[in-house]
Motif scaffolding. Structure first.
Motif, short mmCIF file in Angstrom:
data_model
loop_
_atom_site.label_atom_id
_atom_site.label_comp_id
_atom_site.label_asym_id
_atom_site.label_seq_id
_atom_site.Cartn_x
_atom_site.Cartn_y
_atom_site.Cartn_z
N ARG A 127 0.83 -1.21 0.00
CA ARG A 127 0.00 0.00 0.00
C ARG A 127 0.86 1.26 0.00
NH1 ARG A 127 -3.59 -1.34 5.18
NH2 ARG A 127 -1.54 -2.12 5.79
N ARG A 128 2.17 1.09 0.20
CA ARG A 128 3.08 2.24 0.26
C ARG A 128 4.24 2.00 -0.71
NH1 ARG A 128 1.47 0.68 5.26
NH2 ARG A 128 0.26 2.18 6.49
N VAL A 129 3.96 2.19 -1.97
CA VAL A 129 4.94 1.88 -3.02
C VAL A 129 6.22 2.68 -2.84
CG1 VAL A 129 5.38 2.00 -5.51
CG2 VAL A 129 3.14 1.23 -4.66
N ASP A 130 6.11 3.97 -2.57
CA ASP A 130 7.29 4.83 -2.45
C ASP A 130 8.17 4.46 -1.27
OD1 ASP A 130 6.45 6.20 -4.67
OD2 ASP A 130 5.48 7.81 -3.54
N ALA A 131 7.59 3.84 -0.24
CA ALA A 131 8.35 3.53 0.97
C ALA A 131 8.82 2.08 1.02
CB ALA A 131 7.49 3.83 2.20
N TYR A 132 8.49 1.29 0.00
CA TYR A 132 8.85 -0.13 0.03
C TYR A 132 10.37 -0.30 -0.12
CZ TYR A 132 9.32 -5.02 -1.35
OH TYR A 132 9.70 -6.34 -1.43
N PRO A 133 11.03 -0.97 0.84
CA PRO A 133 12.49 -1.07 0.81
C PRO A 133 13.02 -2.42 0.32
CG PRO A 133 11.73 -1.58 3.00
CD PRO A 133 10.48 -1.39 2.15
N GLY A 134 12.14 -3.35 -0.01
CA GLY A 134 12.57 -4.71 -0.26
C GLY A 134 12.89 -5.05 -1.70
N ALA A 135 13.04 -6.35 -1.97
CA ALA A 135 13.39 -6.85 -3.29
C ALA A 135 12.17 -6.88 -4.20
CB ALA A 135 13.97 -8.26 -3.16
N GLY A 136 12.42 -6.92 -5.50
CA GLY A 136 11.34 -6.95 -6.47
C GLY A 136 10.85 -5.56 -6.84
N LYS A 137 9.86 -5.52 -7.72
CA LYS A 137 9.26 -4.25 -8.15
C LYS A 137 8.01 -3.98 -7.32
CE LYS A 137 7.06 -1.94 -12.07
NZ LYS A 137 6.63 -2.07 -13.49
N ALA A 138 7.98 -2.87 -6.63
CA ALA A 138 6.83 -2.52 -5.81
C ALA A 138 5.65 -2.11 -6.68
CB ALA A 138 7.19 -1.39 -4.86
N VAL A 139 4.48 -2.68 -6.41
CA VAL A 139 3.26 -2.32 -7.12
C VAL A 139 2.17 -2.08 -6.08
CG1 VAL A 139 3.84 -3.59 -9.22
CG2 VAL A 139 2.55 -4.73 -7.41
N TYR A 140 1.28 -1.15 -6.40
CA TYR A 140 0.22 -0.85 -5.44
C TYR A 140 -0.85 -1.93 -5.47
CZ TYR A 140 -3.54 1.26 -2.83
OH TYR A 140 -4.52 1.47 -1.90
N GLY A 141 -1.32 -2.28 -4.29
CA GLY A 141 -2.42 -3.21 -4.18
C GLY A 141 -2.84 -3.33 -2.72
N ASP A 142 -4.12 -3.54 -2.48
CA ASP A 142 -4.65 -3.67 -1.13
C ASP A 142 -5.76 -4.71 -1.18
OD1 ASP A 142 -5.84 -3.45 1.37
OD2 ASP A 142 -5.79 -1.26 1.41
N VAL A 143 -5.62 -5.78 -0.40
CA VAL A 143 -6.61 -6.85 -0.43
C VAL A 143 -7.97 -6.38 0.06
CG1 VAL A 143 -4.94 -8.73 -0.26
CG2 VAL A 143 -5.85 -7.68 1.84
N HIS A 144 -8.00 -5.25 0.75
CA HIS A 144 -9.27 -4.69 1.20
C HIS A 144 -9.84 -3.68 0.20
CE1 HIS A 144 -8.72 -6.77 4.96
NE2 HIS A 144 -7.56 -6.19 5.13
N GLU A 145 -9.14 -3.54 -0.93
CA GLU A 145 -9.63 -2.74 -2.06
C GLU A 145 -9.61 -3.63 -3.30
OE1 GLU A 145 -7.26 0.76 -2.52
OE2 GLU A 145 -7.54 1.41 -0.44
N PRO A 146 -10.63 -4.46 -3.49
CA PRO A 146 -10.62 -5.44 -4.58
C PRO A 146 -10.33 -4.84 -5.95
CG PRO A 146 -12.46 -5.85 -3.09
CD PRO A 146 -11.85 -4.55 -2.66
N GLU A 147 -10.74 -3.60 -6.16
CA GLU A 147 -10.54 -2.96 -7.47
C GLU A 147 -9.05 -2.69 -7.75
OE1 GLU A 147 -11.17 0.23 -4.38
OE2 GLU A 147 -12.11 -1.69 -4.91
N SER A 148 -8.20 -2.76 -6.73
CA SER A 148 -6.77 -2.50 -6.93
C SER A 148 -5.99 -3.75 -7.33
CB SER A 148 -6.15 -1.94 -5.63
OG SER A 148 -6.07 -2.95 -4.63
N LEU A 149 -6.62 -4.91 -7.28
CA LEU A 149 -5.88 -6.16 -7.44
C LEU A 149 -5.58 -6.52 -8.89
CD1 LEU A 149 -7.69 -8.29 -4.70
CD2 LEU A 149 -5.51 -7.07 -4.53
#
Length: 304
Positions: free
Chosen positions: A32-54
């Motif tokens: 949910r915080r793409v700009d703050a994601y520090p880990g591996a891989g490509k960060a993409v926005y998504g929230d399981v409590h927002e089905p339209e984002s999946l």
């Protein structure tokens, strides 16, 4: 393979994303915080409590990992059920070939706690889109930053005297976070793992009391315990949750859910994972030492 990891910034997720990248997979880390994601891989926005984002998060992926739960919420079972249903449907619509889920151990005999029952329900609901679900069921995961492990460690390190209820005699089979990640990565590409549930654990089976005593020995501590043999009744459970929260910093709702689960034996009875992913997990001592070493290393780094 391009894979989505839902829960990529969590205790298991951040280790899994790194391991998947190291194994040559193209990883999309859902957050949910793409700009703050520090880990591996490509960060993409998504929230399981927002089905339209999946849909956008899943686009182009062949498989998806589901590492999401809401233990810190009073209505965690309802929230997790709704989220799993939405994610399962979205994966079906996106043409995902497989979901991999990390669930909880415990026998399906009607005695599961609310927390473990919710985990089992999520297993079923993730299949809402008719995508095969591979489930790994684990008990306590030993690793720096894991809620159950940190709760155990802090009780051992901070309590001058522990008055223990009956649940400390329940058996558990802890497993190292490195071993959980190994299994998660390996089952992704094994055809025989699709649509199946597997139980995973380390080689050692303890009561919770013996596990805490063993950790105290590893750390060179003395842990005086006064057996109270208090049954798991409602007032005692809530009082224990408040007491654990006070000494460990784990919020009361989360500690309550975990304490409820401690009345359920979480031991591996089905060893078929060894037929699919032959592997020897590390011992409790080695897992505990690794977790303590990681914590010490991070503490030294933060002081620099």
């Amino acid at each position: 393979m391009r894979v989505l990891v839902a829960g990529a910034s969590g205790f298991v997720g951040r280790r899994l994303t790194a391991a998947l990248v190291a194994a040559g997979h193209e990883v999309r880390a859902m957050t949910r915080r793409v700009d703050a994601y520090p880990g591996a891989g490509k960060a993409v926005y998504g929230d399981v409590h927002e089905p339209e984002s999946l849909a956008a998060a899943l686009d182009g992926c062949a498989a998806a990992y589901y590492l999401v739960h809401s233990l810190d919420d009073r209505r965690f079972a309802q929230r997790d059920a709704a989220a799993a249903t939405a994610f399962g449907r979205a994966t079906g619509e996106a043409g995902i070939e497989r979901i991999v889920y990390l669930g909880g151990l415990g026998a399906d005999d009607g005695t599961l706690s609310a927390h473990l029952s919710s985990r089992r329900e999520v297993e079923k609901l993730l299949g809402a889109g008719e995508v095969p679900v591979t489930t790994l069921r684990a008990g306590i995961v030993i690793g720096h930053g894991g809620i159950s492990w940190e709760m155990t460690r802090k009780l051992v390190e901070r309590l001058p005297l522990m008055v223990v209820p009956q649940w400390v005699h329940t058996r558990c089979q802890p497993i190292a976070i490195a071993d959980v990640v190994h299994y998660l990565v390996e089952v992704l590409t094994v055809p025989a793992a699709a649509g199946r549930a597997f139980e995973i654990g380390g080689p050692d089976v303890f009561s919770y009391l013996d596990m805490m005593r063993r950790l105290a020995e590893i750390e060179g501590r003395v842990l005086p315990m006064l057996p109270a043999l208090v049954p798991m009744v409602e007032p005692v459970t809530w009082l224990s949750a408040r007491w654990v929260a006070l000494f460990t910093g784990v919020d009361a709702h989360t500690s309550r859910a975990l304490i409820d689960s401690m009345n359920t034996e979480v031991v591996v009875h089905d060893h078929t994972i060894q037929d699919v992913v032959p592997y020897r997990p590390m011992t409790f001592d080695d897992a505990a030492i690794a977790a303590l070493a990681e914590r010490a290393a991070q503490s030294r780094q933060s002081r620099r």
